[in-house]
Design an enzyme around this catalytic site. Structure first.
Site, PDB file in Angstrom:
ATOM      1  N   ARG A 160      31.871  48.120  40.050  1.00  0.00           N
ATOM      2  CA  ARG A 160      31.265  48.405  41.358  1.00  0.00           C
ATOM      3  C   ARG A 160      32.094  47.827  42.502  1.00  0.00           C
ATOM      4  O   ARG A 160      32.377  48.508  43.491  1.00  0.00           O
ATOM      5  CB  ARG A 160      29.838  47.837  41.405  1.00  0.00           C
ATOM      6  CG  ARG A 160      28.919  48.479  40.368  1.00  0.00           C
ATOM      7  CD  ARG A 160      27.553  47.849  40.371  1.00  0.00           C
ATOM      8  NE  ARG A 160      26.768  48.266  41.521  1.00  0.00           N
ATOM      9  CZ  ARG A 160      26.085  47.453  42.312  1.00  0.00           C
ATOM     10  NH1 ARG A 160      26.113  46.147  42.096  1.00  0.00           N
ATOM     11  NH2 ARG A 160      25.386  47.910  43.306  1.00  0.00           N
ATOM     12  N   ILE A 161      32.497  46.551  42.370  1.00  0.00           N
ATOM     13  CA  ILE A 161      33.233  45.917  43.475  1.00  0.00           C
ATOM     14  C   ILE A 161      34.660  46.449  43.534  1.00  0.00           C
ATOM     15  O   ILE A 161      35.169  46.782  44.612  1.00  0.00           O
ATOM     16  CB  ILE A 161      33.193  44.375  43.342  1.00  0.00           C
ATOM     17  CG1 ILE A 161      31.742  43.885  43.469  1.00  0.00           C
ATOM     18  CG2 ILE A 161      34.069  43.714  44.401  1.00  0.00           C
ATOM     19  CD1 ILE A 161      31.514  42.426  43.101  1.00  0.00           C
ATOM     20  N   ASP A 180      41.306  49.004  33.643  1.00  0.00           N
ATOM     21  CA  ASP A 180      39.979  48.654  33.126  1.00  0.00           C
ATOM     22  C   ASP A 180      39.916  49.215  31.707  1.00  0.00           C
ATOM     23  O   ASP A 180      40.363  50.340  31.477  1.00  0.00           O
ATOM     24  CB  ASP A 180      38.886  49.314  33.994  1.00  0.00           C
ATOM     25  CG  ASP A 180      37.506  48.695  33.776  1.00  0.00           C
ATOM     26  OD1 ASP A 180      36.917  48.191  34.761  1.00  0.00           O
ATOM     27  OD2 ASP A 180      37.011  48.710  32.621  1.00  0.00           O
ATOM     28  N   PRO A 212      34.232  40.414  35.075  1.00  0.00           N
ATOM     29  CA  PRO A 212      33.304  39.310  34.797  1.00  0.00           C
ATOM     30  C   PRO A 212      33.997  38.214  33.998  1.00  0.00           C
ATOM     31  O   PRO A 212      35.015  38.472  33.336  1.00  0.00           O
ATOM     32  CB  PRO A 212      32.215  39.989  33.942  1.00  0.00           C
ATOM     33  CG  PRO A 212      32.905  41.144  33.290  1.00  0.00           C
ATOM     34  CD  PRO A 212      33.981  41.600  34.235  1.00  0.00           C
ATOM     35  N   ASN A 217      38.010  36.968  28.778  1.00  0.00           N
ATOM     36  CA  ASN A 217      38.701  36.998  30.081  1.00  0.00           C
ATOM     37  C   ASN A 217      39.084  35.612  30.600  1.00  0.00           C
ATOM     38  O   ASN A 217      39.854  35.502  31.556  1.00  0.00           O
ATOM     39  CB  ASN A 217      37.820  37.693  31.126  1.00  0.00           C
ATOM     40  CG  ASN A 217      37.747  39.186  30.881  1.00  0.00           C
ATOM     41  OD1 ASN A 217      38.548  39.727  30.121  1.00  0.00           O
ATOM     42  ND2 ASN A 217      36.789  39.851  31.514  1.00  0.00           N
ATOM     43  N   ARG A 240      35.661  34.894  39.351  1.00  0.00           N
ATOM     44  CA  ARG A 240      35.290  33.591  38.813  1.00  0.00           C
ATOM     45  C   ARG A 240      36.545  32.747  38.665  1.00  0.00           C
ATOM     46  O   ARG A 240      37.581  33.241  38.228  1.00  0.00           O
ATOM     47  CB  ARG A 240      34.600  33.718  37.443  1.00  0.00           C
ATOM     48  CG  ARG A 240      33.163  34.221  37.475  1.00  0.00           C
ATOM     49  CD  ARG A 240      32.193  33.234  38.135  1.00  0.00           C
ATOM     50  NE  ARG A 240      30.815  33.700  38.157  1.00  0.00           N
ATOM     51  CZ  ARG A 240      30.269  34.387  39.167  1.00  0.00           C
ATOM     52  NH1 ARG A 240      30.972  34.670  40.234  1.00  0.00           N
ATOM     53  NH2 ARG A 240      28.994  34.766  39.107  1.00  0.00           N
ATOM     54  N   ASP A 264      38.006  32.836  46.233  1.00  0.00           N
ATOM     55  CA  ASP A 264      36.675  32.498  46.720  1.00  0.00           C
ATOM     56  C   ASP A 264      35.895  31.695  45.677  1.00  0.00           C
ATOM     57  O   ASP A 264      34.740  31.338  45.903  1.00  0.00           O
ATOM     58  CB  ASP A 264      35.920  33.800  47.038  1.00  0.00           C
ATOM     59  CG  ASP A 264      34.550  33.542  47.647  1.00  0.00           C
ATOM     60  OD1 ASP A 264      34.476  32.723  48.583  1.00  0.00           O
ATOM     61  OD2 ASP A 264      33.544  34.121  47.172  1.00  0.00           O
ATOM     62  N   GLU A 269      33.540  24.489  40.268  1.00  0.00           N
ATOM     63  CA  GLU A 269      33.123  24.457  41.678  1.00  0.00           C
ATOM     64  C   GLU A 269      31.672  23.963  41.844  1.00  0.00           C
ATOM     65  O   GLU A 269      31.274  23.567  42.945  1.00  0.00           O
ATOM     66  CB  GLU A 269      33.241  25.859  42.287  1.00  0.00           C
ATOM     67  CG  GLU A 269      32.264  26.866  41.637  1.00  0.00           C
ATOM     68  CD  GLU A 269      32.355  28.284  42.202  1.00  0.00           C
ATOM     69  OE1 GLU A 269      33.470  28.808  42.345  1.00  0.00           O
ATOM     70  OE2 GLU A 269      31.286  28.860  42.472  1.00  0.00           O
ATOM     71  N   HIS A 301      33.036  30.145  47.596  1.00  0.00           N
ATOM     72  CA  HIS A 301      32.173  31.119  46.891  1.00  0.00           C
ATOM     73  C   HIS A 301      31.135  31.725  47.842  1.00  0.00           C
ATOM     74  O   HIS A 301      29.928  31.500  47.698  1.00  0.00           O
ATOM     75  CB  HIS A 301      31.473  30.466  45.682  1.00  0.00           C
ATOM     76  CG  HIS A 301      31.006  31.468  44.679  1.00  0.00           C
ATOM     77  ND1 HIS A 301      30.926  31.208  43.338  1.00  0.00           N
ATOM     78  CD2 HIS A 301      30.593  32.765  44.820  1.00  0.00           C
ATOM     79  CE1 HIS A 301      30.496  32.279  42.697  1.00  0.00           C
ATOM     80  NE2 HIS A 301      30.283  33.240  43.584  1.00  0.00           N
TER      81      HIS A 301
HETATM   82  P1  NAD Z   1      30.966  45.445  37.221  1.00  0.00           P
HETATM   83  O1  NAD Z   1      30.296  45.120  35.916  1.00  0.00           O
HETATM   84  O2  NAD Z   1      30.484  46.604  38.013  1.00  0.00           O
HETATM   85  O3  NAD Z   1      32.539  45.673  36.951  1.00  0.00           O
HETATM   86  C1  NAD Z   1      33.308  44.825  36.152  1.00  0.00           C
HETATM   87  C2  NAD Z   1      34.394  45.682  35.509  1.00  0.00           C
HETATM   88  O4  NAD Z   1      35.344  44.826  34.878  1.00  0.00           O
HETATM   89  C3  NAD Z   1      33.884  46.642  34.420  1.00  0.00           C
HETATM   90  O5  NAD Z   1      34.280  47.968  34.705  1.00  0.00           O
HETATM   91  C4  NAD Z   1      34.543  46.122  33.143  1.00  0.00           C
HETATM   92  O6  NAD Z   1      34.853  47.160  32.214  1.00  0.00           O
HETATM   93  C5  NAD Z   1      35.801  45.497  33.703  1.00  0.00           C
HETATM   94  N1  NAD Z   1      36.480  44.528  32.850  1.00  0.00           N
HETATM   95  C6  NAD Z   1      35.961  43.598  32.019  1.00  0.00           C
HETATM   96  N2  NAD Z   1      36.950  42.880  31.450  1.00  0.00           N
HETATM   97  C7  NAD Z   1      38.121  43.376  31.940  1.00  0.00           C
HETATM   98  C8  NAD Z   1      39.487  43.045  31.745  1.00  0.00           C
HETATM   99  N3  NAD Z   1      39.871  42.062  30.924  1.00  0.00           N
HETATM  100  N4  NAD Z   1      40.425  43.760  32.409  1.00  0.00           N
HETATM  101  C9  NAD Z   1      40.081  44.767  33.242  1.00  0.00           C
HETATM  102  N5  NAD Z   1      38.792  45.128  33.475  1.00  0.00           N
HETATM  103  C10 NAD Z   1      37.832  44.429  32.829  1.00  0.00           C
HETATM  104  O7  NAD Z   1      30.929  44.096  38.061  1.00  0.00           O
HETATM  105  P2  NAD Z   1      31.078  43.924  39.644  1.00  0.00           P
HETATM  106  O8  NAD Z   1      29.752  44.113  40.300  1.00  0.00           O
HETATM  107  O9  NAD Z   1      32.216  44.737  40.104  1.00  0.00           O
HETATM  108  O10 NAD Z   1      31.409  42.356  39.739  1.00  0.00           O
HETATM  109  C11 NAD Z   1      32.599  41.823  39.161  1.00  0.00           C
HETATM  110  C12 NAD Z   1      32.507  40.296  39.169  1.00  0.00           C
HETATM  111  O11 NAD Z   1      32.570  39.820  40.497  1.00  0.00           O
HETATM  112  C13 NAD Z   1      31.183  39.718  38.650  1.00  0.00           C
HETATM  113  O12 NAD Z   1      31.161  39.624  37.234  1.00  0.00           O
HETATM  114  C14 NAD Z   1      31.125  38.349  39.296  1.00  0.00           C
HETATM  115  O13 NAD Z   1      31.694  37.371  38.446  1.00  0.00           O
HETATM  116  C15 NAD Z   1      32.001  38.511  40.539  1.00  0.00           C
HETATM  117  N6  NAD Z   1      31.225  38.371  41.788  1.00  0.00           N
HETATM  118  C16 NAD Z   1      31.585  37.402  42.674  1.00  0.00           C
HETATM  119  C17 NAD Z   1      30.879  37.287  43.882  1.00  0.00           C
HETATM  120  C18 NAD Z   1      31.238  36.259  44.917  1.00  0.00           C
HETATM  121  O14 NAD Z   1      30.407  35.944  45.800  1.00  0.00           O
HETATM  122  N7  NAD Z   1      32.455  35.726  44.943  1.00  0.00           N
HETATM  123  C19 NAD Z   1      29.794  38.121  44.122  1.00  0.00           C
HETATM  124  C20 NAD Z   1      29.482  39.114  43.219  1.00  0.00           C
HETATM  125  C21 NAD Z   1      30.199  39.231  42.029  1.00  0.00           C
END
Ligand code: NAD
Length: 335
Positions: A160-161, A180, A212, A217, A240, A264, A269, A301
């Site tokens: 998503r992000i 991915d 994640p 990872n 993370r 971030d 942390e 963060h």
């Molecule tokens: P998401 O589940 O929509 O997407 C994560 C993607 O990573 C998936 O498509 C998955 O297949 C892929 N993936 C997993 N392992 C991988 C690897 N080794 N190589 C390549 N791709 C891989 O998650 P999202 O909503 O996009 O969020 C991603 C991460 O962002 C969260 O898990 C969280 O840790 C972090 N996050 C941080 C903040 C912040 O405030 N800094 C806020 C929200 C989320």
């Protein structure tokens, strides 16, 4: 249903009041009660949970096997976290104990915008500019930047992000590569060209992590990965801290293999970020050392921290446990 909500921050109080009003929670006729406290859910603080069906936590309550065991013993059945990441919860153990778990799926825009902001800050050397202004130094030497629209950005993790980062970068005109293990058409539609990871590392001027934290990872940005990257690569991590091998990244900064780093998040942390520690001795040498480089930007963060997301996190935390109680499959972000 009796819900205990932990880690309530001041800025979440209004959102919680609004959610409770919508649910009619707390009214004499209501079947929903929400008791909110500021402290974390720990083995010790779990003692007051008897009679509660559900808990809603945020990122600082570590749900280890020991704590989960205690929750199950006290009759708690549902656990929601107001975060996207679930790495602070032993999900497999929760499932074994019959506890149902969900996270929040707040909109990805806020985090994605923050990631792109970090790219711009380091590409335009804004940290040094800001430092210099404090002493009335308005010289330009050493501050020449690079234009994001002329660079190739590699997105590792196109969920998503990652997809939203790609959409934003499309506006800048950047070339966007992605990797991915589960490629998606939605990501392609967002402008991502899938390539093998090695190729992404080799071709990208900027590498940004949107995966994640899992055992697989952990430490994925190690010396071997960094060696495959371009000299002077910009590394951005809003996911993370533990995704990077901090010793390898620090060494790559020292030897100028990494041109700039923006994070971030940081390993260990907890207890530092989101706290005021002005008078304390902080024990995180890696953080203190990395922070002093002009080309390293660390933020506490806060990528998630927008008005939209705060409302959404509180709403989805409470709604998540209520929906899970309605039956399996009733809440999209059950994990
Ligand atoms: P998401 O589940 O929509 O997407 C994560 C993607 O990573 C998936 O498509 C998955 O297949 C892929 N993936 C997993 N392992 C991988 C690897 N080794 N190589 C390549 N791709 C891989 O998650 P999202 O909503 O996009 O969020 C991603 C991460 O962002 C969260 O898990 C969280 O840790 C972090 N996050 C941080 C903040 C912040 O405030 N800094 C806020 C929200 C989320």
């Amino acid at each position: 249903m009796n819900i205990k909500l932990y880690e309530l921050r001041e800025d979440e109080k209004l959102a919680l009041a609004e959610v409770m009003a919508r649910l009619g929670a707390g009214a004499a006729s209501s079947e929903i009660e929400v008791d909110a406290v500021a402290h974390e859910l720990t083995l010790e603080s779990a003692g007051d949970l008897r009679g509660f069906d559900a808990v809603v936590i945020s990122g600082r309550s570590a749900m280890t096997a020991e704590v989960l065991d205690r929750l199950a013993e006290l009759g708690v059945k549902y656990l929601a976290t107001r975060t996207v990441g679930v790495d602070h919860i032993d999900v497999a153990c929760a499932h074994e104990l019959g506890l149902r778990v969900c996270n929040t799926g707040y909109p990805p825009e806020g985090v994605a915008e923050f990631a792109v902001m970090l790219m711009l800050i380091v590409l335009r050397r804004y940290k040094s500019t800001l430092w210099r202004q404090q002493v009335n130094d308005y010289s330009l030497g050493g501050l020449e930047g690079r234009e994001l629209g002329r660079l190739t950005v590699g997105i590792v993790g196109t969920g998503r992000i990652g997809q939203q980062v790609a959409r934003i970068l499309g506006g800048f005109g950047s070339k966007v590569l992605g990797y991915d293990p589960y490629p998606s058409d939605a990501a392609r539609a967002a402008g991502i060209e899938y390539v093998p990871l090695e190729e992404l590392y080799r071709r990208s001027d900027v590498v940004t992590l949107h995966v994640p934290l899992t055992e697989k990872n952990r430490g994925m940005i190690d010396a071997e990965a960094i060696n495959q990257m371009r000299d002077g690569v910009v590394l951005v991590n809003v996911s993370r801290g533990e995704l990077i091998d901090v010793a390898a990244v620090t060494s790559a900064i020292e030897f100028e293999k990494i041109g700039a780093l923006a994070m971030d998040v940081f390993a260990d942390e907890g207890g530092i970020y989101h706290e005021s520690r002005v008078n304390d001795i902080i024990r995180n040498r890696d953080m203190a050392y990395l922070r002093q480089f002009p080309n390293v930007v660390l933020t506490p963060h806060m990528a998630f921290y927008t008005d939209t997301n705060v409302n959404s996190m509180v709403e989805q935390g409470v709604q998540g446990v209520i929906a899970m109680a309605e039956g399996p499959g009733s809440w999209a972000s059950e994990v």
